[in-house]
Motif scaffolding. Sequence first.
Motif, short mmCIF file in Angstrom:
data_model
loop_
_atom_site.label_atom_id
_atom_site.label_comp_id
_atom_site.label_asym_id
_atom_site.label_seq_id
_atom_site.Cartn_x
_atom_site.Cartn_y
_atom_site.Cartn_z
N CYS A 28 -31.63 -24.32 -24.04
CA CYS A 28 -30.20 -24.36 -24.50
C CYS A 28 -29.98 -24.18 -25.73
CB CYS A 28 -29.52 -25.85 -23.90
SG CYS A 28 -27.70 -26.00 -24.25
N CYS A 31 -27.12 -27.61 -26.83
CA CYS A 31 -28.20 -28.84 -27.11
C CYS A 31 -29.19 -28.50 -26.78
CB CYS A 31 -27.51 -29.89 -25.97
SG CYS A 31 -27.75 -29.48 -24.42
N ALA A 33 -31.42 -29.25 -24.48
CA ALA A 33 -31.76 -29.43 -23.25
C ALA A 33 -32.81 -28.13 -22.75
CB ALA A 33 -30.76 -29.39 -22.12
N HIS A 36 -30.81 -25.54 -17.84
CA HIS A 36 -29.21 -26.14 -18.02
C HIS A 36 -28.60 -25.24 -16.90
CE1 HIS A 36 -26.04 -27.76 -20.26
NE2 HIS A 36 -27.06 -28.37 -20.83
N SER A 56 -23.23 -32.21 -26.97
CA SER A 56 -24.41 -33.02 -26.46
C SER A 56 -24.13 -34.32 -26.89
CB SER A 56 -25.72 -32.10 -27.00
OG SER A 56 -26.79 -33.01 -26.54
N THR A 79 -28.24 -33.80 -18.85
CA THR A 79 -29.60 -32.98 -19.31
C THR A 79 -30.65 -33.89 -19.30
OG1 THR A 79 -28.59 -33.26 -21.52
CG2 THR A 79 -28.15 -30.96 -20.45
N LYS A 125 -29.04 -38.14 -21.73
CA LYS A 125 -28.37 -37.03 -22.49
C LYS A 125 -27.42 -36.27 -21.57
CE LYS A 125 -31.45 -36.32 -26.32
NZ LYS A 125 -32.65 -35.47 -26.89
N CYS A 127 -24.12 -33.20 -21.68
CA CYS A 127 -23.46 -32.31 -22.12
C CYS A 127 -22.00 -32.50 -21.69
CB CYS A 127 -23.97 -30.72 -21.96
SG CYS A 127 -24.84 -30.09 -23.19
#
Lengths: 258, 258
Positions: A28, A31, A33, A36, A56, A79, A125, A127
Amino acid sequence: MILVRTAARPAPRPRAVVVEPGRAVEQCLHCDARKHSVCNAIPALDLDRLATTAVSMNVESGRAFIREGDPAEHFFNVTAGCAKLFKLLPDGRRQITGFAGVGTFLGLAVSATYAFSAEALEPMKVCRFSRAKLRALLDDFPAMEQRLLEVASNELVAAQEQMLLLGRKTARERIASFLIARAALPSNCLASEPELAQVITLPMTRADIADYLGLTIETVSRSLTRFKAEGLIEIPAAGEIAIRDSAALTRMAAGAGP
Amino acid sequence: MILVRTAARPAPRPRAVVVEPGRAVEQCLHCDARKHSVCNAIPALDLDRLATTAVSMNVESGRAFIREGDPAEHFFNVTAGCAKLFKLLPDGRRQITGFAGVGTFLGLAVSATYAFSAEALEPMKVCRFSRAKLRALLDDFPAMEQRLLEVASNELVAAQEQMLLLGRKTARERIASFLIARAALPSNCLASEPELAQVITLPMTRADIADYLGLTIETVSRSLTRFKAEGLIEIPAAGEIAIRDSAALTRMAAGAGP
DNA sequence: CGTTGTGTTGATATTAATCAACAAGTGTGG
DNA sequence: CCACACTTGTTGATTAATATCAACACAACG
């Protein structure tokens, strides 16, 4: 929110990044990650557009980041970590409607307010998308809407399965179903093989399991103790369960076995 | 599957009908349904295209037109009557996951097989789409995909509410919830007013209600008898219930009242 | 006019909830 | 370092809600 194959993020972020259709996307750009699921459906993206749509966020363990009844301003994609989703009755009775692991979408509903609460079981975490902007985004990327429909359909099937469990299965069958479902989770078994995991990790407490299965903590505890005595499972450590007889558990989960 | 305002169907069917965006559509050109929630989302349609995709079908009362586990070849939209949707356990225990009234979509799932069975509670009419062709249709009409996402999201919210009911509500609370939900159904109350219906029609048997609420027929019967004794309802005829104290029932349904 | 399906009511059984006690682990502050 | 509170989990005794078993009333139907 954008995934491209490049390992390192471009230092000065390009004003617009177009990912070629058909090209796999893994990292990603928005963010950090790794994977995704939103973006995998989108062949071409405008980075600036997304950057104004998603942020994020870290969520600390125990934090309720969605509250039932609050205005539904955001839409989330998990994530990292896991959350419990639940609904409450006025007197405090609680039903956990699901656990949201990596890749899960939260807050799809059409309604103006959230229909459930979400609380982090561990550091997470997510998004976060603005729902207002998401609508415009979906209009531009029908593939993303298609992906969301797939996700929603799958969740609907899972919800129906859970209704069967809550309405008609015995306590033992519910626990067996839960264990087998967790063992089948991609995060617990190796992604390549479709088999069940030998050892499963449970980030939730007995109280959470009870509220998910419509039981009490005592019944959950007793059922697990009995499974252990019967040689179906072992409990090597808190938060871990080793599946010893997955065939018997699978049969029981289906409502057949002993 | 196409709805336009014209009262009479054009005798020689036009090769392509385009409904102007924003124009209300009421009469399905494909089958004879009055209102058709699929099509309301589609501003412009190709009639020939749809005609090869959907067929109108009558379903006789008691007929199971979707069977859990069968290849999911079709996708349905209910245009008249009501069906029960259910899942079975090997020993015959049954959970009804919902009732599908006019406007309901069935068989959205991504999976190759149906996740539930559907059986007509009364003579029905359904529009049947080929799932294979539906995919191509959705690609051409993103608005229809959007509509389906809305529908799926709403169903998901309803499913979560039902999980709360099945996992945490008492028998009385379940029955109260069921009665209030039926009373709030647009088909039971006047479409214009958002209030609850005074008298509700129940096309399903006590056994169906029991399997929907995770109870036995005896418990359903006893609860209704007690509601009657308490003056909360009356039972003027079989398949009919008059709501006498909707406030008390609503409170009970929410898990607060007596 | 029996037969069948549906619904009601009563007596009893059983599952899981409730109430209660305690053990083990964790973090806090003296 | 150690009492202390606090959370989580386990186990036992008892209760209560609902299921089960059983009988019967009633309507629809051939």
